[in-house]
Scaffold this motif. Structure first.
Motif, mmCIF file in Angstrom:
data_model
loop_
_atom_site.group_PDB
_atom_site.id
_atom_site.type_symbol
_atom_site.label_atom_id
_atom_site.label_comp_id
_atom_site.label_asym_id
_atom_site.label_seq_id
_atom_site.Cartn_x
_atom_site.Cartn_y
_atom_site.Cartn_z
ATOM 1 N N VAL A 106 0.839 -1.203 0.000
ATOM 2 C CA VAL A 106 0.000 0.000 0.000
ATOM 3 C C VAL A 106 0.873 1.250 0.000
ATOM 4 N N ALA A 107 1.931 1.250 0.790
ATOM 5 C CA ALA A 107 2.829 2.398 0.823
ATOM 6 C C ALA A 107 3.501 2.608 -0.538
ATOM 7 N N ALA B 125 2.308 1.689 -3.480
ATOM 8 C CA ALA B 125 1.286 2.165 -4.415
ATOM 9 C C ALA B 125 1.010 3.657 -4.204
ATOM 10 N N PHE B 126 0.949 4.078 -2.956
ATOM 11 C CA PHE B 126 0.729 5.496 -2.649
ATOM 12 C C PHE B 126 1.888 6.342 -3.188
ATOM 13 N N PHE B 127 3.102 5.898 -2.958
ATOM 14 C CA PHE B 127 4.283 6.606 -3.444
ATOM 15 C C PHE B 127 4.287 6.678 -4.970
ATOM 16 N N TYR B 128 3.966 5.581 -5.634
ATOM 17 C CA TYR B 128 3.979 5.527 -7.092
ATOM 18 C C TYR B 128 2.899 6.430 -7.687
ATOM 19 N N MET B 129 1.708 6.427 -7.094
ATOM 20 C CA MET B 129 0.629 7.285 -7.596
ATOM 21 C C MET B 129 0.966 8.758 -7.394
ATOM 22 N N ARG B 130 1.553 9.076 -6.260
ATOM 23 C CA ARG B 130 1.933 10.464 -5.994
ATOM 24 C C ARG B 130 3.004 10.922 -6.990
#
Length: 69
Positions: free
Chosen positions: A54-55, A57-62
């Motif tokens: 999840v972390a 994915a959050f980093f990649y989307m940001r």
């Protein structure tokens, strides 16, 4: 962004199949622990793996939003 449910379902199916195929249940009627390796449970550290995923994915989307802006 359009959600592609087929890819999501395929990914979930692959995760479910891999967990089920590599799980090892202990044999209650088998001999003692002697020379055999103990069973390898999968679910001991799975929550940590999910948190890291999840972390990531959050980093990649940001990062991808910043690159588009």
């Amino acid at each position: 962004m359009r959600i592609n449910y087929n890819k999501i379902m395929l990914t979930m199916l692959l995760f479910a199949v891999s967990f089920a195929s590599f799980a090892q249940l202990p044999d209650p009627d088998g001999p003692g622990t002697g020379d055999q390796d103990p069973p390898a449970p999968i679910n001991t550290k799975i929550i940590y793996l999910a948190l890291v995923a999840v972390a990531f994915a959050f980093f990649y989307m940001r990062r991808s939003k910043a690159a588009k802006a």
